[in-house]
Design a protein around this motif. Structure first.
Motif, short mmCIF file in Angstrom:
data_model
loop_
_atom_site.label_atom_id
_atom_site.label_comp_id
_atom_site.label_asym_id
_atom_site.label_seq_id
_atom_site.Cartn_x
_atom_site.Cartn_y
_atom_site.Cartn_z
N ASN A 1 0.82 -1.21 0.00
CA ASN A 1 0.00 0.00 0.00
C ASN A 1 0.86 1.26 0.00
O ASN A 1 2.01 1.24 0.44
N CYS B 1 0.01 5.87 -0.02
CA CYS B 1 -0.78 7.06 -0.32
C CYS B 1 0.18 8.25 -0.42
O CYS B 1 1.09 8.37 0.41
N LEU C 1 -5.07 13.36 -3.60
CA LEU C 1 -4.49 12.26 -2.84
C LEU C 1 -4.67 11.01 -3.68
O LEU C 1 -5.78 10.72 -4.13
N CYS D 1 -4.05 6.83 -3.59
CA CYS D 1 -3.75 5.67 -2.75
C CYS D 1 -3.74 4.42 -3.61
O CYS D 1 -4.65 4.21 -4.42
#
Length: 173
Positions: free
Chosen positions: A41, A43, A154, A156
């Motif tokens: 992951n 972001c 943003l 992600c």
């Protein structure tokens, strides 16, 4: 000093935009590499301010509103898939948010660009998201653009093992 003052006055009087440097990931060949964490992951905050038109567009972003060109002002990214299920979410952010974002996953690389999957936000500040499969260890290339006005966002990324759900839950399966 007088020239700088004159330039700033002219910009203010005629409502001219500030002189912006082109962003480094403004085209496919300059895609910013994103290193996913150990869980697959990541972001980051970024934006389309200073990006220019590269002439590429698809069905998701061809409807950008003037003064933006078809496809908008794209910013490009890449990462290495760590899992088979990959999701890229993008949403408006900050004091100067991008308006109606679009995200596109590319196949074929920069020399033979083709759209794998794309999605655009429904409204001005709604999020956009794509989910697709990729073989772990392979590079993923994608871009983000705005359809109404450039600004901040943003993004992600999630690259995990599993399967792409058709959208059903246990209650409506």
């Amino acid at each position: 000093m007088k020239r700088l003052f004159l330039l700033l006055c002219l910009m203010a009087c005629f409502n001219l935009p500030p002189l912006l440097a082109q962003v480094p990931n403004d085209n496919c060949g300059g895609a910013t590499f994103l290193q996913l964490d150990a869980t697959g992951n990541l972001c980051i905050n970024d934006g389309t301010i200073g990006a220019t038109d590269d002439g590429f567009n698809n069905t998701c972003d061809a409807g950008a509103l003037a003064p933006l060109p078809p496809g908008g002002h794209e910013v490009w990214y890449s990462y290495v898939a760590t899992g088979s299920v990959n999701t890229i979410n993008v949403s408006s952010l900050g004091t100067n948010p991008a308006n109606q974002l679009s995200v596109t996953d590319i196949n074929g690389g920069c020399s033979a660009i083709g759209t794998n999957v794309c999605n655009s936000a429904i409204g001005p500040f709604d999020p956009a998201s794509v989910t697709f499969t990729a073989t772990p260890g392979t590079p993923v290339l994608f871009y983000i653009t705005s359809l109404q006005s450039d600004g901040e966002f943003l993004v992600c990324i999630s690259s995990i093992n599993g399967f792409v759900s058709p959208g059903l839950s246990c209650t409506n399966a």
